[in-house]
Design an enzyme around this catalytic site. Structure first.
Site, PDB file in Angstrom:
ATOM      1  CB  ALA A  39      -0.878  -0.018   1.239  1.00  0.00           C
TER       2      ALA A  39
ATOM      3  N   GLY B  29       0.494  -5.011   0.841  1.00  0.00           N
ATOM      4  CA  GLY B  29      -0.699  -4.994  -0.010  1.00  0.00           C
ATOM      5  C   GLY B  29      -0.437  -5.580  -1.391  1.00  0.00           C
TER       6      GLY B  29
ATOM      7  CD  GLU C 295      -2.604  -7.621   2.601  1.00  0.00           C
ATOM      8  OE1 GLU C 295      -2.191  -6.465   2.363  1.00  0.00           O
ATOM      9  OE2 GLU C 295      -3.304  -7.882   3.590  1.00  0.00           O
TER      10      GLU C 295
ATOM     11  CD  GLU D 279       1.313  -5.844   5.612  1.00  0.00           C
ATOM     12  OE1 GLU D 279       2.103  -6.759   5.936  1.00  0.00           O
ATOM     13  OE2 GLU D 279       0.648  -5.866   4.564  1.00  0.00           O
TER      14      GLU D 279
HETATM   15  N1  DAK Z   1       4.651   3.193  -0.660  1.00  0.00           N
HETATM   16  C1  DAK Z   1       5.077   4.370  -1.193  1.00  0.00           C
HETATM   17  N2  DAK Z   1       6.248   4.518  -1.796  1.00  0.00           N
HETATM   18  C2  DAK Z   1       7.055   3.445  -1.860  1.00  0.00           C
HETATM   19  C3  DAK Z   1       6.686   2.190  -1.311  1.00  0.00           C
HETATM   20  C4  DAK Z   1       5.427   2.092  -0.690  1.00  0.00           C
HETATM   21  N3  DAK Z   1       4.950   0.936  -0.195  1.00  0.00           N
HETATM   22  N4  DAK Z   1       7.706   1.323  -1.522  1.00  0.00           N
HETATM   23  C5  DAK Z   1       8.655   2.012  -2.175  1.00  0.00           C
HETATM   24  N5  DAK Z   1       8.270   3.278  -2.382  1.00  0.00           N
HETATM   25  C6  DAK Z   1       9.014   4.343  -3.054  1.00  0.00           C
HETATM   26  C7  DAK Z   1      10.177   4.830  -2.191  1.00  0.00           C
HETATM   27  O1  DAK Z   1       9.709   5.758  -1.236  1.00  0.00           O
HETATM   28  C8  DAK Z   1      11.083   5.443  -3.229  1.00  0.00           C
HETATM   29  O2  DAK Z   1      10.564   6.703  -3.603  1.00  0.00           O
HETATM   30  P1  DAK Z   1      11.532   8.007  -3.664  1.00  0.00           P
HETATM   31  O3  DAK Z   1      12.125   8.120  -2.318  1.00  0.00           O
HETATM   32  O4  DAK Z   1      12.545   7.646  -4.726  1.00  0.00           O
HETATM   33  O5  DAK Z   1      10.608   9.127  -4.055  1.00  0.00           O
HETATM   34  C9  DAK Z   1      10.890   4.515  -4.439  1.00  0.00           C
HETATM   35  O6  DAK Z   1       9.652   3.835  -4.216  1.00  0.00           O
HETATM   36  C10 DAK Z   1      11.985   3.471  -4.554  1.00  0.00           C
HETATM   37  O7  DAK Z   1      12.090   2.804  -3.312  1.00  0.00           O
HETATM   38  P2  DAK Z   1      13.471   2.669  -2.512  1.00  0.00           P
HETATM   39  O8  DAK Z   1      14.376   3.836  -2.797  1.00  0.00           O
HETATM   40  O9  DAK Z   1      13.144   2.398  -1.092  1.00  0.00           O
HETATM   41  O10 DAK Z   1      14.085   1.375  -3.202  1.00  0.00           O
HETATM   42  P3  DAK Z   1      15.032   0.277  -2.537  1.00  0.00           P
HETATM   43  O11 DAK Z   1      15.478  -0.586  -3.648  1.00  0.00           O
HETATM   44  O12 DAK Z   1      16.076   0.918  -1.666  1.00  0.00           O
HETATM   45  O13 DAK Z   1      14.073  -0.565  -1.574  1.00  0.00           O
HETATM   46  C11 DAK Z   1      12.043  -1.758  -0.964  1.00  0.00           C
HETATM   47  C12 DAK Z   1      12.986  -1.302  -2.128  1.00  0.00           C
HETATM   48  C13 DAK Z   1      10.811  -2.406  -1.605  1.00  0.00           C
HETATM   49  C14 DAK Z   1      12.760  -2.780  -0.105  1.00  0.00           C
HETATM   50  C15 DAK Z   1      11.667  -0.514  -0.131  1.00  0.00           C
HETATM   51  O14 DAK Z   1      11.176   0.500  -0.997  1.00  0.00           O
HETATM   52  C16 DAK Z   1      10.612  -0.810   0.888  1.00  0.00           C
HETATM   53  O15 DAK Z   1      10.879  -1.387   1.936  1.00  0.00           O
HETATM   54  N6  DAK Z   1       9.394  -0.353   0.605  1.00  0.00           N
HETATM   55  C17 DAK Z   1       8.292  -0.495   1.516  1.00  0.00           C
HETATM   56  C18 DAK Z   1       7.832  -1.922   1.517  1.00  0.00           C
HETATM   57  C19 DAK Z   1       6.724  -2.111   2.503  1.00  0.00           C
HETATM   58  O16 DAK Z   1       6.905  -1.917   3.713  1.00  0.00           O
HETATM   59  N7  DAK Z   1       5.608  -2.473   1.984  1.00  0.00           N
HETATM   60  C20 DAK Z   1       4.432  -2.739   2.800  1.00  0.00           C
HETATM   61  C21 DAK Z   1       3.734  -1.469   2.977  1.00  0.00           C
HETATM   62  S1  DAK Z   1       2.508  -1.663   4.205  1.00  0.00           S
HETATM   63  C22 DAK Z   1      -4.617  -0.758   4.780  1.00  0.00           C
HETATM   64  C23 DAK Z   1      -4.662  -1.894   4.083  1.00  0.00           C
HETATM   65  C24 DAK Z   1      -3.519  -2.497   3.686  1.00  0.00           C
HETATM   66  C25 DAK Z   1      -2.332  -1.975   4.041  1.00  0.00           C
HETATM   67  C26 DAK Z   1      -2.293  -0.840   4.734  1.00  0.00           C
HETATM   68  C27 DAK Z   1      -3.420  -0.217   5.119  1.00  0.00           C
HETATM   69  N8  DAK Z   1      -5.795  -0.131   5.179  1.00  0.00           N
HETATM   70  C28 DAK Z   1      -6.716  -0.907   5.876  1.00  0.00           C
HETATM   71  C29 DAK Z   1      -5.818   1.249   5.264  1.00  0.00           C
HETATM   72  C30 DAK Z   1      -1.136  -2.583   3.625  1.00  0.00           C
HETATM   73  C31 DAK Z   1       0.011  -2.078   4.087  1.00  0.00           C
HETATM   74  C32 DAK Z   1       1.207  -2.243   3.367  1.00  0.00           C
HETATM   75  O17 DAK Z   1       1.253  -2.704   2.266  1.00  0.00           O
END
Ligand code: DAK
Length: 269
Positions: A74, A119, A122, A142
């Protein structure tokens, strides 16, 4: 055969059509295809439009653009300022997207090339199965953000890999590679690169497409709806689906062809 066509379906989602196959691409590589509420709404509209086409759609490939990610989760930036009410609204939207994918009669294959996180995993789990390149990785991170899975991960991940492995993945937030995802049954098949991934996915859709489409749709309906139900209630769904197969012309044709020792000619009716 008609020329393949490409259509922008709203912000950051592209749909290419090649006959009965639709390739839906989440195209937001600057944020690793993260799911903003706008992207989720567009995916929902896309699958609703595909459902409205009925049997003209015989399979869907869902993928991410950019070569680094299927979907990295997400959109964390969009989510940062959410009120609890907005969070619930977004969760409902995510569930509607999953329901639209599961409700489509045609098979939907998640084609993962890169990160499928949070997400993103998912979303892939809502598809019928996941094909992935060797270089991909999977996780529910998450808890690293103080969140829990919100688009069905607590429900569909245990169904895919078993309760203990799902708990381990969700509590640790750890990422696993394609080899491990394949070993635990999260990924159905792995491929050396993106090109062979798509060739393999299309070959599977061709193989499925040679069968009676109503039977495939009925099997999908029962498999999706029976998951997680008690045995008696699940087998009742199978009974109803089995009965429904007898309402289709393709079932009559398939059985007649067997008896007459010839190839069936399915029409999708
Ligand atoms: N959201 C927004 N931007 C993201 C992102 C994300 N999930 N993942 C990556 N980006 C963006 C980064 O911010 C970066 O943008 P800039 O800084 O260049 O503007 C760009 O994509 C490239 O990412 P990185 O520079 O971080 O690239 P790396 O190769 O260093 O790292 C990575 C890749 C995938 C390991 C890292 O980006 C990372 O850890 N990303 C987050 C992964 C993550 O935690 N995903 C889960 C998110 S939580 C809900 C329902 C569902 C959910 C939430 C709420 N509701 C009920 C409301 C689900 C939650 C999730 O999915």
């Amino acid at each position: 055969m008609a020329e393949p066509s490409t259509q922008e379906n709203g912000p950051d989602v592209r749909v290419e059509r090649d006959g009965g196959i639709a390739i839906v691409t989440i195209d937001r590589p600057r944020a690793l295809n993260a799911l903003s509420p706008e992207v989720l709404s567009t995916i929902l509209g896309t699958f609703e439009a595909l459902a409205a086409e009925g049997s003209d759609v015989r399979g869907v490939l869902l993928t991410g653009a950019g070569g680094r990610a299927f979907v990295a989760g997400a959109d964390i930036r969009a989510m940062a300022q959410f009120t609890p009410e907005q969070a619930e609204e977004t969760a409902r939207l995510g569930h509607r997207v999953a329901a639209a994918i599961e409700g489509l009669a045609a098979p939907v294959i998640a084609c993962v090339d890169g990160f499928a996180l949070g997400g993103g995993l998912e979303l892939a789990l809502a598809c019928d199965f996941i094909y992935a390149t060797d270089a991909s990785s999977f996780g529910q991170p998450e808890v690293h953000l103080g969140l829990i899975p919100g688009f069905g991960g607590t429900v569909r991940l245990p169904r895919a890999v078993g309760l203990a492995r799902a708990k381990e993945l969700i509590y640790t937030g750890r990422r696993i590679d394609t080899a491990e995802a394949l070993a635990i049954g999260l990924v159905a098949r792995s491929f050396a690169d993106r090109e062979s991934l798509f060739a393999g996915a299309r070959a599977t859709l061709d193989e499925v497409g040679a069968n009676a489409a109503p039977a495939v749709g009925l099997a999908k309906r029962v498999l999706v709806d029976a998951a997680g139900r008690r045995t008696e209630s699940a087998t009742e769904l199978e009974v109803a689906g089995f009965g429904d197969a007898f309402r289709t012309q393709d079932m009559r044709e398939g059985v007649a062809a067997f008896v007459e020792k010839r190839e069936p000619e399915f029409t999708g009716a």
